[in-house]
Write an enzyme that holds these catalytic residues in place. Structure first.
Site, mmCIF file in Angstrom:
data_model
loop_
_atom_site.group_PDB
_atom_site.id
_atom_site.type_symbol
_atom_site.label_atom_id
_atom_site.label_comp_id
_atom_site.label_asym_id
_atom_site.label_seq_id
_atom_site.Cartn_x
_atom_site.Cartn_y
_atom_site.Cartn_z
ATOM 1 N N TYR A 1 0.609 12.171 14.774
ATOM 2 C CA TYR A 1 1.144 10.867 14.018
ATOM 3 C C TYR A 1 2.492 10.553 14.583
ATOM 4 O O TYR A 1 2.496 8.827 15.062
ATOM 5 C CB TYR A 1 2.603 11.520 12.933
ATOM 6 N N THR B 1 0.984 -0.924 0.272
ATOM 7 C CA THR B 1 0.317 0.008 0.108
ATOM 8 C C THR B 1 1.163 1.303 -0.161
ATOM 9 O O THR B 1 1.981 0.819 0.097
ATOM 10 C CB THR B 1 -1.082 0.485 1.053
ATOM 11 N N GLY B 2 0.804 1.979 -0.658
ATOM 12 C CA GLY B 2 1.193 3.053 -0.776
ATOM 13 C C GLY B 2 2.829 3.097 -1.605
ATOM 14 O O GLY B 2 3.332 4.230 -1.579
ATOM 15 N N SER B 3 2.344 2.867 -2.661
ATOM 16 C CA SER B 3 3.048 2.854 -3.119
ATOM 17 C C SER B 3 3.651 3.544 -4.522
ATOM 18 O O SER B 3 4.785 2.795 -5.927
ATOM 19 C CB SER B 3 3.344 0.847 -3.983
ATOM 20 N N SER C 1 4.804 6.099 -4.478
ATOM 21 C CA SER C 1 5.346 6.985 -4.369
ATOM 22 C C SER C 1 6.713 6.606 -3.164
ATOM 23 O O SER C 1 6.044 5.525 -1.953
ATOM 24 C CB SER C 1 5.331 8.649 -4.009
ATOM 25 N N GLY C 2 7.720 7.121 -3.139
ATOM 26 C CA GLY C 2 8.303 7.067 -1.655
ATOM 27 C C GLY C 2 9.053 5.827 -1.275
ATOM 28 O O GLY C 2 9.676 4.680 -1.958
ATOM 29 N N GLY D 1 7.296 3.043 -0.344
ATOM 30 C CA GLY D 1 6.191 2.236 -0.748
ATOM 31 C C GLY D 1 6.726 1.868 -2.315
ATOM 32 O O GLY D 1 7.149 0.552 -2.367
HETATM 33 N N1 LIG Z 1 10.245 8.796 5.431
HETATM 34 C C1 LIG Z 1 10.269 8.304 6.609
HETATM 35 O O1 LIG Z 1 11.544 8.855 7.138
HETATM 36 C C2 LIG Z 1 9.273 7.299 7.738
HETATM 37 C C3 LIG Z 1 10.075 7.029 8.654
HETATM 38 C C4 LIG Z 1 8.922 6.358 9.320
HETATM 39 C C5 LIG Z 1 7.922 6.022 8.616
HETATM 40 N N2 LIG Z 1 7.982 6.274 7.219
HETATM 41 C C6 LIG Z 1 6.223 5.703 7.336
HETATM 42 O O2 LIG Z 1 5.969 4.975 5.788
HETATM 43 C C7 LIG Z 1 5.648 5.040 5.375
HETATM 44 C C8 LIG Z 1 5.318 6.152 3.730
HETATM 45 O O3 LIG Z 1 6.086 7.761 3.652
HETATM 46 P P1 LIG Z 1 6.929 8.071 2.608
HETATM 47 O O4 LIG Z 1 7.990 9.120 3.633
HETATM 48 O O5 LIG Z 1 7.554 6.970 2.160
HETATM 49 O O6 LIG Z 1 5.360 9.321 2.138
HETATM 50 P P2 LIG Z 1 4.898 9.020 1.276
HETATM 51 O O7 LIG Z 1 6.186 9.038 -0.745
HETATM 52 O O8 LIG Z 1 4.226 10.620 0.968
HETATM 53 O O9 LIG Z 1 3.828 7.891 0.258
HETATM 54 C C9 LIG Z 1 2.800 8.263 1.229
HETATM 55 C C10 LIG Z 1 2.404 6.738 0.233
HETATM 56 O O10 LIG Z 1 1.093 6.283 1.305
HETATM 57 C C11 LIG Z 1 -0.313 6.530 -0.503
HETATM 58 N N3 LIG Z 1 -1.648 7.360 1.334
HETATM 59 C C12 LIG Z 1 -1.399 8.270 1.705
HETATM 60 N N4 LIG Z 1 -3.068 8.284 2.253
HETATM 61 C C13 LIG Z 1 -3.394 7.526 2.341
HETATM 62 C C14 LIG Z 1 -4.524 7.480 2.015
HETATM 63 N N5 LIG Z 1 -5.537 8.028 2.862
HETATM 64 N N6 LIG Z 1 -5.291 6.225 1.554
HETATM 65 C C15 LIG Z 1 -4.308 5.106 0.423
HETATM 66 N N7 LIG Z 1 -2.747 5.185 0.191
HETATM 67 C C16 LIG Z 1 -2.880 6.425 1.033
HETATM 68 C C17 LIG Z 1 0.065 7.737 -1.012
HETATM 69 O O11 LIG Z 1 -0.509 7.863 -1.478
HETATM 70 P P3 LIG Z 1 -1.414 8.880 -2.548
HETATM 71 O O12 LIG Z 1 -0.406 8.848 -4.015
HETATM 72 O O13 LIG Z 1 -2.147 8.915 -3.130
HETATM 73 O O14 LIG Z 1 -0.472 9.900 -2.076
HETATM 74 C C18 LIG Z 1 1.926 7.121 -0.823
HETATM 75 O O15 LIG Z 1 1.011 6.601 -1.762
HETATM 76 C C19 LIG Z 1 3.962 5.649 5.919
HETATM 77 O O16 LIG Z 1 3.184 4.985 6.244
HETATM 78 C C20 LIG Z 1 5.417 6.691 6.899
HETATM 79 O O17 LIG Z 1 4.434 6.823 8.440
HETATM 80 C C21 LIG Z 1 8.231 6.883 6.928
#
Ligand SMILES: NC(=O)c1ccc[n+]([C@@H]2O[C@H](COP(=O)([O-])OP(=O)(O)OC[C@H]3O[C@@H](n4cnc5c(N)ncnc54)[C@H](OP(=O)(O)O)[C@@H]3O)[C@@H](O)[C@H]2O)c1
Length: 244
Positions: free
Chosen positions: A148, A13-15, A17-18, A20
């Site tokens: 968060y 899920t959420g793949s 970007s980032g 995922g």
């Molecule tokens: N980056 C970090 O340093 C870090 C550290 C610890 C944990 N995390 C966790 O890792 C995960 C990914 O984060 P990221 O930094 O890679 O962020 P990101 O690039 O913003 O990716 C977030 C992803 O989640 C999807 N998403 C957001 N809200 C959603 C919803 N309501 N329903 C379905 N999909 C949804 C987005 O889809 P859309 O294409 O629709 O926007 C996107 O694919 C998050 O859960 C975050 O809490 C990140």
């Protein structure tokens, strides 16, 4: 090392970007049939095409209808990586109760919706993997973004509860807990005192890379990790200072 993922079908899920996207790319490169997920069809389809995914699913996981659509499009799933979520910077005074509820829906209940739909069939087949993406702020929260931080703690907690529920089933439930990982949305903030404090406060002296989180997820998804359930694998350069 062959991680033994070929023949397995994974929903990340959420793949779109980032982290995922990196997880989906790694699982696909390891031979899994990957379903990419996001809310934006164009971006989700583009990632699916770029990584050679088996398909993609589009839907907002904050509603039952959205989760139903995503689960239906994904089809049979052996590996569920609950990564979708959102960090929103808010102080204690800025985070209104509605924002706490919204964060819980987006970061916690979204995962529960898919667990409820996809894990019972894994159990019937006698094999499966559920990986939650957690984070260091679950156990060492800062004053920033309290709404968060609390959702990360809930992700860790539910993953262990699920592992106990799945006792003897062949399905495992674990957490990969990243530190701060450099993804696109974070780039504008790299030079801020907050991010620089993280860089200088960990043992490796840099931010994490998405593919480092993906490698940990891929390991937990393969047969080499059959004996690991209810565990947290920290991938944070030593950000969290704790023996356990
Ligand atoms: N980056 C970090 O340093 C870090 C550290 C610890 C944990 N995390 C966790 O890792 C995960 C990914 O984060 P990221 O930094 O890679 O962020 P990101 O690039 O913003 O990716 C977030 C992803 O989640 C999807 N998403 C957001 N809200 C959603 C919803 N309501 N329903 C379905 N999909 C949804 C987005 O889809 P859309 O294409 O629709 O926007 C996107 O694919 C998050 O859960 C975050 O809490 C990140």
């Amino acid at each position: 090392m062959d991680l033994g993922l070929s023949g397995r079908r994974a929903l990340v899920t959420g793949s779109s970007s980032g982290l995922g996207e990196a997880i989906a790319r790694t699982l696909a490169a390891e031979g899994a049939a990957v379903v990419v997920h996001g809310r934006d069809e164009r971006r989700t389809a583009a990632v699916a095409g770029a990584i050679g995914a088996a398909g993609y699913a589009v839907g907002d996981l904050t509603s039952d209808a959205g989760a139903e659509r995503v689960a239906g499009a994904a089809g049979r799933v052996d590996i569920l990586v609950n990564n979708a979520g959102r960090y929103e910077s808010r102080t204690w005074s800025e985070a209104e109760p509605e924002q706490w509820v919204e964060a819980y829906e987006t970061n916690v209940v979204s995962a529960v919706r898919l667990i409820r739909r996809l894990v019972p069939p894994m159990r019937e087949r006698g094999w499966g993997r559920v990986v939650q993406i957690g984070g260091g702020l679950a156990s060492q929260p800062t004053a920033a973004a309290p709404q968060y931080n609390a959702t990360l703690a809930a992700r860790h907690n539910l993953a262990v509860s699920l592992a106990r529920e799945l006792k003897g089933s062949g399905v495992t439930s674990n957490v990969v807990s990243p530190g701060a990982v450099l993804v696109d949305w974070m780039r504008p903030y790299v030079d801020t005192p907050e991010i620089q404090a993280i860089v200088h406060g960990n043992d490796v002296g840099r931010l994490g890379r998405p593919e480092e989180i993906a490698a940990a997820v891929a390991y937990l998804c393969g047969p080499a990790a059959d004996y690991i359930s209810g565990a947290t694998l920290r991938v944070d350069g030593g950000t969290i200072i704790s023996a356990f």
